[in-house]
Scaffold this active site. Structure first.
Site, PDB file in Angstrom:
ATOM      1  N   GLU A  26      14.803  -5.463   1.350  1.00 35.75           N
ATOM      2  CA  GLU A  26      15.504  -4.978   0.510  1.00 35.75           C
ATOM      3  C   GLU A  26      17.128  -4.831   0.689  1.00 35.75           C
ATOM      4  OE1 GLU A  26      14.020  -4.611  -2.567  1.00 35.75           O
ATOM      5  OE2 GLU A  26      12.101  -4.926  -2.121  1.00 35.75           O
ATOM      6  N   GLU A  51      10.966 -11.950 -13.111  1.00 35.64           N
ATOM      7  CA  GLU A  51      10.503 -13.321 -12.868  1.00 35.64           C
ATOM      8  C   GLU A  51      10.132 -14.256 -13.779  1.00 35.64           C
ATOM      9  OE1 GLU A  51      10.617 -10.922  -9.162  1.00 35.64           O
ATOM     10  OE2 GLU A  51       9.551 -10.600 -10.998  1.00 35.64           O
ATOM     11  N   THR A  54      17.197 -14.542  -4.381  1.00 34.43           N
ATOM     12  CA  THR A  54      15.939 -13.931  -4.768  1.00 34.43           C
ATOM     13  C   THR A  54      16.153 -12.591  -5.819  1.00 34.43           C
ATOM     14  OG1 THR A  54      13.587 -13.363  -4.560  1.00 34.43           O
ATOM     15  CG2 THR A  54      15.384 -12.523  -2.813  1.00 34.43           C
TER      16      THR A  54
END
Length: 656
Positions: free
Chosen positions: A140, A471, A554
């Site tokens: 993270e 997403e 990402t």
């Protein structure tokens, strides 16, 4: 299609698919009428207002702490609190790491706000320090903080003159390198695979968990590789690359990987995996087992095969005392699974770390960014394996890496990134099919639930939340860029409407705790600003991408594709080299994947039609054959077709 010399998806001057401008035509869906310029401008303004409502409330009530709690207009230092449920041993007067500001910088540039971007850069340059006694999750912290700093540094130093001349002296890069040096201590293991957790001040603490996820140790290469390219110090990329190579060496004979593993022994802990979040870790698996067994008796079955696979896997897991340890002490001592919130007894968590999704993503994007054939070879192999063992029509279930047998038939919200990844390799038809299924689920519930059990046609009993994930918006953006079909703008409009209806509150945007009741959660995740708002804005205004070649990490941070970063530059696009395209007389079997080109770039007069990224046509249009060598690869299952006794190609041999 392609040429023998054409060794890349992304030649710098080619018309092949690239993240920035995917200006392609498509016949995959009927264009939606009526989405004119005025409607587009209106949607662009709605997304802009969403971003600033979230950003300004964060700056007013949470900054410089990590994230906003919009229902109470307070804050959470989530970067350090993650995995520290009792909030012990935090440094005195700890003010957080300004996580949401770091994550917002590239979005500010996308929205054209260079003034606020400059203010944020200068504040971080003067105030941010990583010399704090805080235990953070490596994955993270890498994608959010390191990626955010590197992207902002690049945007601050490009040719756009976004900052006042002379005021920026690479301070964000210096901070990024300081953070990268602290990361290196996590890689000091017998395998070279990094620990999932690291103390920023002291390194790996005593008795640290050795469990990590496939994404946790296989999704570091973009940020750490970019750090090496920018600083000239290869240590960061070497560490991430070695970990990725070690992880790849642990794949099964089917080219599949598991979900969680031990960084000291190099052994797999969980063998089942898919394309999204992994199965439940032992923190809450027992609760799921009880409810799942009950629902097995009364669900609407997806089909008999899936019932058997799910039930048998539950039996297999129930024999593992580690997986189903239920006592509270065990859950509290299991930070490597996930962060369990104050709703611990209900088995709900805010972030699932048993994930595989970004591993696939980073293999392809590392190839795009750095040009190494090694990354392409890995991605090519694993993509075909995913299509063969995970895919069921437009859905992707989970399977055992050792046998390929289905384990869990479920949708997880993280899977919604997959269509966007497929766009980058030109598998547009498959991307479109999966995206539409995700959108149908969104329409059904109003948002996308974290986990939906396909074989039971019900929500997961504890993972009914929606934490403002990006997403679906991300894949919608990619599909619009690839097809220019305005229907995807209508999808974006629906997403924006739902977010404003269910998540917007006076103090920002709240996560959804339960999609069946739309009960809200007091948390505005930083990725809502770095990804969700960014991709929705780019759907309606891609000015930021004009004339630029970027990939997005990402976490949604743009990194430029630079020739100086490539280990081996791809050849430029040369139209007259279509003479090397396979024709019916060729005996060499090729596919768009093996040629590394997008099938939709094939000229109309070439006589070629590629249905999917792994598809290889039979040698003859009538599918007649004498030997197996005259048969191709099936476009749906990615399995080898064989020649029957009657002389026709087909899937006559079932490969389990």
């Amino acid at each position: 299609m392609a040429v023998a010399r054409f060794r890349s998806i992304l030649a710098l001057k080619s018309r092949v698919l690239i993240v920035s401008l995917l200006l392609l035509n498509s016949t995959f869906s009927q264009p939606a009428a009526g989405f004119g310029d005025a409607r587009r401008r209106n949607m662009k303004e709605k997304v802009r207002q969403m971003f600033y409502h979230a950003y300004e409330n964060y700056m007013a009530f949470a900054f410089p702490h990590d994230e906003l709690k919009p229902l109470t207009s307070t804050f959470t230092d989530s970067l350090s609190e993650l995995g520290n449920l009792k909030l012990e041993h935090l440094p005195q007067n700890y003010q957080g790491s300004a996580l949401t500001l770091i994550e917002s910088l590239s979005s500010l540039v996308v929205l054209g706000n260079n003034t606020e971007f400059e203010k944020g850069v200068l504040w971080l340059a003067e105030n941010l320090s990583f010399d704090v006694d805080a235990r953070v999750n490596l994955f993270e912290c890498n994608i959010r903080v390191l990626g955010g700093l590197l992207s902002a540094h690049i945007l601050a130093t490009d040719s756009k003159n976004r900052l006042e001349r002379g005021i920026y002296q690479n301070q964000l890069l210096d901070l990024a390198e300081d953070l990268g040096r602290r990361f290196l201590r996590a890689f000091d293991t017998p395998t070279g695979l990094p620990y999932a957790w690291i103390n920023l001040k002291y390194g790996v603490v005593e008795n640290e968990t050795t469990e990590t996820s496939t994404s946790g140790c296989g999704s570091l290469i973009l940020e750490m590789g970019a750090l090496s390219r920018l600083t000239g110090n290869p240590r960061y990329e070497n560490a991430a690359r070695h970990a990725l190579q070690k992880l790849w060496s642990m794949r099964s004979s089917l080219n599949l990987l598991g979900t969680t593993l031990d960084v000291v022994t190099g052994e797999w802990i969980e063998y089942s995996s898919g394309i999204g979040a992994g199965i439940l870790s032992f923190c809450t698996a027992g609760l799921f087992e009880r409810k799942a067994r009950s629902s097995l008796q009364k669900r609407n079955p997806f089909d008999q095969e899936r019932q058997r696979s799910s039930a048998s896997h539950l039996e297999e897991l129930s024999e593992n005392p580690v997986v189903y340890a239920l006592n509270r002490e065990r859950r509290m001592s299991c930070p490597s699974c996930m962060r369990v919130t104050e709703r611990d007894e209900q088995g709900v968590w805010s972030k699932d770390f048993a994930r595989v999704d970004s591993f696939y993503e980073y293999l392809l994007k590392a190839y795009i960014l750095f040009g190494s054939e090694e990354f392409w070879d890995m991605f090519h192999s694993v993509y075909l394996a995913v299509q063969k063992y995970f895919r069921h029509g437009p859905w992707y279930h989970e399977a055992d890496m050792r046998t390929g047998r289905a384990t869990y038939w479920q949708l997880t919200s993280l899977q919604a990134f997959w269509p966007g990844l497929q766009i980058l390799i030109g598998d547009v038809a498959a991307a479109n099919a999966s995206h539409r299924e995700f959108y149908h689920v969104w329409e059904r519930f109003g948002v996308l639930p974290e986990r939906y059990l396909l074989d039971r046609n019900v929500l997961h009993p504890t993972e009914k939340y929606y934490p403002l994930r990006p997403e679906l918006a991300e894949s919608t953006f990619y599909l619009y860029q690839a097809t220019k079909d305005p229907w995807y703008m209508e999808v974006g409009e629906s997403i924006v409407s739902s977010l404003n209806r269910y998540a917007k509150v006076t103090g920002g945007f709240a996560s959804i705790r339960d999609v069946t009741t739309m009960q809200q959660e007091d948390h505005q995740h930083s990725f809502f600003l770095s990804e969700t708002c960014k991709y929705l804005y780019l759907l309606y205004d891609d000015t930021f991408l004009a004339g630029q070649n970027y990939i997005f990490t990402t976490e949604g941070h743009p990194l430029p594709i630079r020739s100086s970063w490539h280990e081996k530059l791809p050849e430029s696009y040369i139209p007259h080299n279509w003479t090397r395209v396979k024709n019916e007389d060729d005996v060499l079997h090729v596919s768009s994947m093996s040629l590394q080109v997008c099938p939709v770039t094939v000229p109309e007069n070439s006589g070629r039609r590629v249905e999917s990224a792994c598809h290889i046509p039979d040698n003859h249009a009538d599918h007649r054959c004498r030997t197996d060598s005259e048969c191709g690869i099936d476009s749906t299952t990615c399995r080898q077709r064989t020649c029957s006794l009657a002389g026709y190609c087909g899937l006559w041999v079932f490969i389990d």
